[in-house]
Structures are given as C-alpha cells and as structure tokens.
Design a protein around this motif. Sequence first.
Motif, PDB file in Angstrom:
ATOM      1  N   ASP A   5      21.940   5.073  -9.916  1.00 59.09           N
ATOM      2  CA  ASP A   5      21.579   4.378  -8.671  1.00 59.09           C
ATOM      3  C   ASP A   5      22.766   4.083  -7.895  1.00 59.09           C
ATOM      4  O   ASP A   5      22.772   4.045  -6.593  1.00 59.09           O
ATOM      5  CB  ASP A   5      20.828   3.296  -9.230  1.00 59.09           C
ATOM      6  N   GLU A   6      23.887   4.018  -8.589  1.00 56.81           N
ATOM      7  CA  GLU A   6      25.054   3.473  -7.962  1.00 56.81           C
ATOM      8  C   GLU A   6      25.374   4.682  -6.986  1.00 56.81           C
ATOM      9  O   GLU A   6      26.296   4.512  -5.881  1.00 56.81           O
ATOM     10  CB  GLU A   6      26.145   3.149  -8.961  1.00 56.81           C
ATOM     11  N   TYR A   7      25.454   5.886  -7.478  1.00 54.14           N
ATOM     12  CA  TYR A   7      25.748   7.225  -6.784  1.00 54.14           C
ATOM     13  C   TYR A   7      24.965   8.019  -5.993  1.00 54.14           C
ATOM     14  O   TYR A   7      25.387   8.255  -4.887  1.00 54.14           O
ATOM     15  CB  TYR A   7      26.606   8.128  -7.754  1.00 54.14           C
ATOM     16  N   ILE A   8      23.737   8.009  -6.297  1.00 52.45           N
ATOM     17  CA  ILE A   8      22.895   8.935  -5.759  1.00 52.45           C
ATOM     18  C   ILE A   8      21.584   7.911  -4.828  1.00 52.45           C
ATOM     19  O   ILE A   8      20.986   7.038  -5.978  1.00 52.45           O
ATOM     20  CB  ILE A   8      22.245   9.923  -6.695  1.00 52.45           C
ATOM     21  N   LEU A  45       0.895  -1.345  -0.142  1.00 50.97           N
ATOM     22  CA  LEU A  45      -0.003   0.139   0.063  1.00 50.97           C
ATOM     23  C   LEU A  45       0.938   1.328   0.045  1.00 50.97           C
ATOM     24  O   LEU A  45       0.482   2.407  -0.498  1.00 50.97           O
ATOM     25  CB  LEU A  45      -1.138   0.006   1.270  1.00 50.97           C
ATOM     26  N   ASN A  46       2.113   1.166   0.548  1.00 52.77           N
ATOM     27  CA  ASN A  46       3.015   2.415   0.593  1.00 52.77           C
ATOM     28  C   ASN A  46       4.161   2.151  -0.426  1.00 52.77           C
ATOM     29  O   ASN A  46       5.348   2.695  -0.195  1.00 52.77           O
ATOM     30  CB  ASN A  46       3.421   2.531   1.971  1.00 52.77           C
ATOM     31  N   GLU A  47       3.898   1.220  -1.414  1.00 56.50           N
ATOM     32  CA  GLU A  47       5.076   1.136  -2.349  1.00 56.50           C
ATOM     33  C   GLU A  47       5.715   2.308  -3.090  1.00 56.50           C
ATOM     34  O   GLU A  47       6.893   2.576  -3.084  1.00 56.50           O
ATOM     35  CB  GLU A  47       4.656   0.111  -3.579  1.00 56.50           C
ATOM     36  N   LYS A  48       4.834   3.292  -3.307  1.00 59.65           N
ATOM     37  CA  LYS A  48       5.313   4.689  -4.063  1.00 59.65           C
ATOM     38  C   LYS A  48       6.112   5.214  -3.087  1.00 59.65           C
ATOM     39  O   LYS A  48       7.189   5.888  -3.317  1.00 59.65           O
ATOM     40  CB  LYS A  48       4.111   5.424  -4.463  1.00 59.65           C
ATOM     41  N   LYS A  49       5.655   5.570  -1.789  1.00 63.53           N
ATOM     42  CA  LYS A  49       6.373   6.330  -0.985  1.00 63.53           C
ATOM     43  C   LYS A  49       7.731   5.579  -0.501  1.00 63.53           C
ATOM     44  O   LYS A  49       8.832   6.372  -0.126  1.00 63.53           O
ATOM     45  CB  LYS A  49       5.649   6.542   0.578  1.00 63.53           C
ATOM     46  N   ILE A  50       7.526   4.393  -0.113  1.00 62.28           N
ATOM     47  CA  ILE A  50       8.807   3.280   0.075  1.00 62.28           C
ATOM     48  C   ILE A  50       9.779   3.431  -0.968  1.00 62.28           C
ATOM     49  O   ILE A  50      11.090   3.620  -0.910  1.00 62.28           O
ATOM     50  CB  ILE A  50       8.563   2.035   0.548  1.00 62.28           C
ATOM     51  N   GLY A  51       9.308   3.316  -2.345  1.00 63.52           N
ATOM     52  CA  GLY A  51       9.953   3.191  -3.434  1.00 63.52           C
ATOM     53  C   GLY A  51      10.997   4.574  -3.749  1.00 63.52           C
ATOM     54  O   GLY A  51      12.145   4.507  -4.252  1.00 63.52           O
ATOM     55  N   ALA A  52      10.578   5.881  -3.123  1.00 58.06           N
ATOM     56  CA  ALA A  52      11.236   6.999  -3.373  1.00 58.06           C
ATOM     57  C   ALA A  52      12.285   7.080  -2.288  1.00 58.06           C
ATOM     58  O   ALA A  52      12.951   7.867  -2.575  1.00 58.06           O
ATOM     59  CB  ALA A  52      10.368   8.123  -3.307  1.00 58.06           C
ATOM     60  N   MET A  53      12.283   6.192  -1.152  1.00 59.38           N
ATOM     61  CA  MET A  53      13.212   6.148  -0.104  1.00 59.38           C
ATOM     62  C   MET A  53      14.392   5.606  -0.440  1.00 59.38           C
ATOM     63  O   MET A  53      14.631   4.901  -1.336  1.00 59.38           O
ATOM     64  CB  MET A  53      12.410   5.721   1.156  1.00 59.38           C
ATOM     65  N   LYS A  54      15.569   5.856   0.329  1.00 66.97           N
ATOM     66  CA  LYS A  54      16.771   5.491   0.003  1.00 66.97           C
ATOM     67  C   LYS A  54      16.844   4.182   1.255  1.00 66.97           C
ATOM     68  O   LYS A  54      16.568   4.423   2.380  1.00 66.97           O
ATOM     69  CB  LYS A  54      17.930   6.408   0.531  1.00 66.97           C
ATOM     70  N   ARG A  55      16.879   2.990   0.781  1.00 66.74           N
ATOM     71  CA  ARG A  55      16.759   1.743   1.365  1.00 66.74           C
ATOM     72  C   ARG A  55      18.184   0.887   1.536  1.00 66.74           C
ATOM     73  O   ARG A  55      18.996   0.936   0.790  1.00 66.74           O
ATOM     74  CB  ARG A  55      15.624   0.855   0.823  1.00 66.74           C
ATOM     75  N   PHE A  85      16.352  -4.202   3.767  1.00 67.62           N
ATOM     76  CA  PHE A  85      14.935  -3.759   3.496  1.00 67.62           C
ATOM     77  C   PHE A  85      14.551  -3.745   2.045  1.00 67.62           C
ATOM     78  O   PHE A  85      13.440  -3.835   1.587  1.00 67.62           O
ATOM     79  CB  PHE A  85      14.945  -2.485   4.061  1.00 67.62           C
ATOM     80  N   ASP A  86      15.619  -3.258   1.357  1.00 60.29           N
ATOM     81  CA  ASP A  86      15.367  -3.409  -0.183  1.00 60.29           C
ATOM     82  C   ASP A  86      14.930  -4.965  -0.637  1.00 60.29           C
ATOM     83  O   ASP A  86      13.955  -4.760  -1.719  1.00 60.29           O
ATOM     84  CB  ASP A  86      16.565  -2.993  -0.930  1.00 60.29           C
TER      85      ASP A  86
END
Length: 810
Positions: free
Chosen positions: A807-810, A434-444, A448-449
């Motif tokens: 993705d490797e850097y930011i 249900l929170n996939e968009k919010k979690i997807g924008a987080m740094k994991r 957790f990823d």
Amino acid sequence: MSEKEEGVFRSAEMSLVQLYVPTEISREVLYDIGKLNLIQFRDLNSKISEFQRSFVNELRKLDNVERQYIFFKNELDKKSVELKKYPYEQEFNKICAQSDIDELTENGQLLEDRVGQLIESLYNLYEKEKSLKQFKYSVQSVDNFFKLNASNLPSSHDNEHDHLLNNLESGTQYTSEMNTSSFISGVISRDKVQVLQQILWRVLRGNLFYYTEELPELIYDAKSETKVAKNTFIIFSHGQLIHQRIKKICESLDCDLYNVDSTEDLRSQQLEEINGNLSELDIVLDQTDVALNSELIAISKDLSKWWEIVAREKAVYKIMNRCDYDGSRKTLVAEGWIPKDEIDTLNSTVKQTSNTLPIIVNILETTRTPPTFHRTNKFTAAFQAICDAYGVATYREVNPGLPTVITFPFMFAIMFGDLGHGIILSLAALALVLNEKKIGAMKRDEIFDMAYSGRYILLLMGLFSIYTGFLYNDVFSKSMSFFNSGWKWPEEFEIGDNISAEQIGVYPIGLDPAWHGTENNLLFTNSYKMKLSILMGYLHMSYSYVFSLVNYIHFKSMIDILGNFVPGLLFMQGIFGYLSLCIVYKWSIDWYAIGKQPPGLLNMLISMFLSPGTVEEPLYSGQASIQVILLIVALICVPWLLLLKPLYFKRKFDQEAKYKQLNDDSNDESLVESHEGDDDEEHEEHTFGDIMIHQVIHTIEFCLNCVSHTASYLRLWALSLAHAQLSTVLWTMTIGNAFGATGIAGVLMTVLLFGMWFILTVVILVVMEGTSAMLHSLRLHWVESMSKFFEGEGHPYEPFGFEGLLDEYI
C-alpha cells in the motif's frame, strides 16, 4: 451468537501459543500462517542486534530487489505508464521456490542495468540536445546583434567612455575585423538575467556592453526534468583579465558559454553544422525514448506480481528472525498471541502444510498481558478507530467503541440538527456506501480517504440529524407544519397591538411551528436546549460511569467497587442527578395554572452549597431538608473516595509483611537477605505511598470533573443555536431576497441566489459546521465519557499477515 463474533463489547480472549517447526519446512509453514493473519509473533531475539540475526543476508538481498522495484515504479510514474494489477491470488496459494526468488533477483538486476543504461543514454542525449539548441540560439543572437546599427541599440546600453561603443554611436557596422576575444556569449535562465546585469555593472563599474535576447522556446533540462525559459546574452569588454572575471561570474550563475565566431560566414557554417547535428540527434533521441518506453511497458505488466512475491518473502524472513532455534538448529521455535477461538484453525493449517513432518503447537500459561483485539466489520471499524485513536483499551476491559456507534452520531446530531442539512449529508454518505467497492479500488488522496473510511459514520450522522431536525422542526432555518399547532393566534388585530397566542392543545412531537418567528422564540429555545444539553450530559456520563462497575466486576476488584464506584456514584447522583431530576420536575408543572413564578435552578444549586437549608424559591415541599441530606452525602463521599482504597492496601501490605517476617525467622540470614531483595523488587511500584498519591489525584480529578464535564455538555446547546442562527442568516441574505421579485429579473435573481445559497449551505453549514460539530462530539466521547471508565493501557493486536504490504508503494 458464535464464539468468533465476540470482541465487540470487550476484547477477545487471547492465548500465547508456542510452535515447534522443523527447519526444512519452517519457511513454508510461516507463509501459510501469514495467509491466516492470526498470530502476533513475539520477538524471542530481542537482545540480539538486527544485524546479527540468522537471515540478515536474505533480507539484504530482498531489500535490494525491492529497491530496484521502487526504481522501476518511479520511472513508470515519470512516463505515466500505468501499473497493471491482476488477480494473482491463485499464484500466491503456496510460497515460491527458492529458485524462483533467485531468478527474480537476477532478472531484477538485469532489468535495472538495462533501464539504467537507457535512462543514462537518454539523459546524455537530452543534455546534448540542450547544448546544441542553446548554441544555435547563441549564434543567431550574435548574428542579429552584429546586423544592428548602433543607432538601433537602446540608450541604456550606451557608454560614452568605451571606445567600442563610441564606434557604435557613430554608426559603425560590426564586421569580421573584430576578433572573438572581444565578446563573450552564452545562455542564462531568464530569472537570473537581471542578477547577472547588476553583478557585472558593479564589478566592472559600467565598463562593458551587455546585450540579451529571449529564446523563442523553452529548453528542456534533463536534470530537473522541466522546461526552462532562457535568454541569450553578449558581453563586450576590454582585457583578458576582465574576460576571465566575467566568465567566472557567468559560471557562478549556471550560465552556459559558447564560442561564437565574429565573422558572418563562419557563423553560417556553425549554424549549418548545428542544424545537421540536431536532425540526427532527434532521430536517435526518439529511438532511445521508444526503447525505454517499450521496456517500461513490459515491466509494468508483471511488476505488481513480482513485488508481491518479494514483499511476502521479505515478511516471512522478518518473522523468522524473531524466532529461536533449538541447540542443533533442527527445529524453529516461535511464540505468538492468537485469539483463543482460532487455535483450531491454526492446528488444521499447520497439519496440512507439514505433511509427514511433525509440528507441535503448545498453549502456554503466562502472566504477560495479551494484546487487545476487537473484531470489527466494515460498519464498526471506523467507530473503533476513533476510540483507538485516543488509546487502545486494556485487555478485556469494556470497549468504548460499541456504545460510540450510537452516541457519537447522536451527539453530533444534537448540535447539527436540521432536517435539510441532514438529508444533504445522508445523500453524500449514501453515495459513498453504495459505491464502496468501486471507490475502494480507486487511488484516493488523504482527505477523501478519511471520508470514505468513515462513510458509515457520516451516514448515521446524517440520519440522526434528520431525526433531531424533525424534533427541532428546522428545515433550512424554516419550520414545517407536520401536525396541527397547539397554539392559535387571534384572527382580528391591529398593527402595533401586543398580541399573544392562545393554547388550544399540545403539539404531538417536537417543537411547535408556532414558535417560529415569534419575539420570544430565541428565549424559549435557548432555555429549552440548555436544559436539554444538561440532561444529555448527565445521561451520557451516568451510563459511562456504570461501565466502570462492569470492569470492576469482570476483574473481581471488590475494593474498587466499594472504594471508587459507590462513593463516586453517590457524589455524582447527589448533585448532578438531583439537578437533572429538578429540571424534569420543573417541566412537568404548569406554573401558569398554579399562578407561581418558576424558580431558577442555577441559583438553587449555588445556594445548596453556599446556604445549606435555605431555599428562597421552593420547587417542592421539603426541598431544604432533602438538599441538606444530599449535601452531607456528597461531603462524606469525598473522604470515602480518598481513604478507603489506600487504607485497604496498607492493611494488606502490613499483613503480607508480617507473614514474610514469620517465614524469614525460620531461614538463615543469607536467605533472609536474598528473599527481602526479591520482594522489594517485586512490589517496588505498588507501595502504600504510590497508591495514596494515585488516589488523591483520582479524587480531586473526579470531583472537579463532575462539575467541568457537566458544564462541557453545554456545547450541545451553544452549537445547536449557532447552527440554527447561521442557517437563518444565510437564508435571509441570499435566497430570501429573491421571492419578492417578478418577471425575467425575478427568475434570474432566483436562479442566481439559489445557486449561491446552495453552495454556501454545503460549504459552510454542512462541511465546515459539520466538521466543527463532529470534533465537539469526539471531544465529549474522549474526555467526558471515556474518562469515567476507560483505562486505555493496552497495546494493539497486530497479527502477521500479507495484507497491505504494498500500500505504501502502489
């Protein structure tokens, strides 16, 4: 279903395309193709070194810019400055002009010089501040020491053979008459104080006096960028040579030595001068730090945008280095794999980019093996990933990822079956979904990823566990009376009586709650789940084996159908299919009603091989004859499986050799030798000996694996019982002890034991046991199921695109 939805049951059809692009617009065209994320470009310059290709200089320039951006990112992280991320996608619709790239290159160098100068200045200021603070504390330490009386010194510092210490012991005060050469002062890390004392004591044999004080604050070290606890020290000894030796020892331990005056007035002047310098230095240090922070904050606002531009430019030049040119270098030639149903999309895109210049897109006929591409969505991607982790499917063979969507969570649920634990797992997975968009924008982080990437797997695992827990009638180790029980206990009995229940009906679905708590509960569920795991294994392996037939039909390999699938199917069904049928048949008979003892199926299967035709405990009439027939069929299947395919290819190779010999007779001797050499090279890996060895290995593996793989499914039974028993033990040892207590003590005990039970349930039963069951389910798919049909000799489809470049850097 539209054409673009294919690639789930088997990989999508691929085409090899060739592009002829005018050189002046090649960069723009490849950029637009990269936005499509459709073509996996072939390297047409594989025989040319990376350092000799056309765009090495451009890539070196961009590598340097990327190095500068990495430097900026590291400095931003050190200062805890967040990198601003804005939706710049509108600015990336078209490739940047070369002048803009040159401007980014120049600005990057200017900013690097500016930031580098500020960092160097800040470093020098911190080093100077460290030196001044350490000098200040050294002066204070020496001043404190000279104000002490000899009687106040610790007895461990006494040395009666030293003239200087004799004066201390007699109470003599230290005055300005002592020159500065009589002692050495400095600062050392606190963890090296004891080491320095031990070395000096051994080297000078105790002919010294040592005094130390702890610094009242941590000293910032610019090299390590940490604060370090340090001590000041004062060393007294005789002789210039000994002083030089002491200084070398101190320097080897990274001590900082300072020339502190022995007179009190001069030390006061030193302190005053040091304090003044520190005050001025603090002002300059703050200003420099503010300037650096301001510069980094300004960079952080646009760094992600600059970096994305440079990363895309670099990716385009890497692809251009894979391409070839015509003789006049006016046309760039590229080749790559693309899904067959996306060719029209490619054509329309390049036409929009080319304007008036012509771009040719050819579809090539080739014998090369295309890459494997399975179209997935956010739901199927994780299931496909766990199959690809074992091996990438051969091009156009059956994709194991599709059935895995159901079988993987179901096998897990058989081992994990508990309605309560399934609800906990489902709720945790549902929160991720249900929170996939919010979690997807987080740094994991990595763990957790993994959970986030497999959120739909976890959700199905939880839902299937609820279903199997309902069938097992197991909720946190307790049973629930969803329906009326099929057993009735006597209403009147005395304690100690050997009582039994009376059957009054059949429980509608699942396990009857009357079994819970009975003496023979474990005996019943043990037998039930063991046989159930054999049936599940038989069904799982059988439908997996049928996929091999689907592959043989698709690739039109009749010899594999007749030489592999048919004998293998007869062998498997004749032994383990027969065992599964006997299990179901045994369940269907009311042995108590007919007054017979049910036969043991394990002994039946063993005697079927060791004593053919002999049945000590018959299950049905005519059993001995049927088992002999099945055994003969299984024995015939072994040489059938072993010899049919190799003999077929031997005959085929003999016919090809005979045909070549007839053709060679009509040619001259030189042509015969040349043709034979080419033919030998072509069929070097497909000789009769190679096929025979491969078939022998396949036969042995298949026959043995039928036994070992069937037994391997007993893990479903073992882990299910282990999970249920562990859940029972945990309930009994925690919250089960709280229900007998009353009053305030009972309330407190219930709250505490409930908290303990819930935490241990989540940590041990849901997380640890769940991970174990998941790994076992994974093994059943990789080894027991996929080995029946899966070749896994493909290579993945990796199209050129701009997603995830940073993705490797930011």
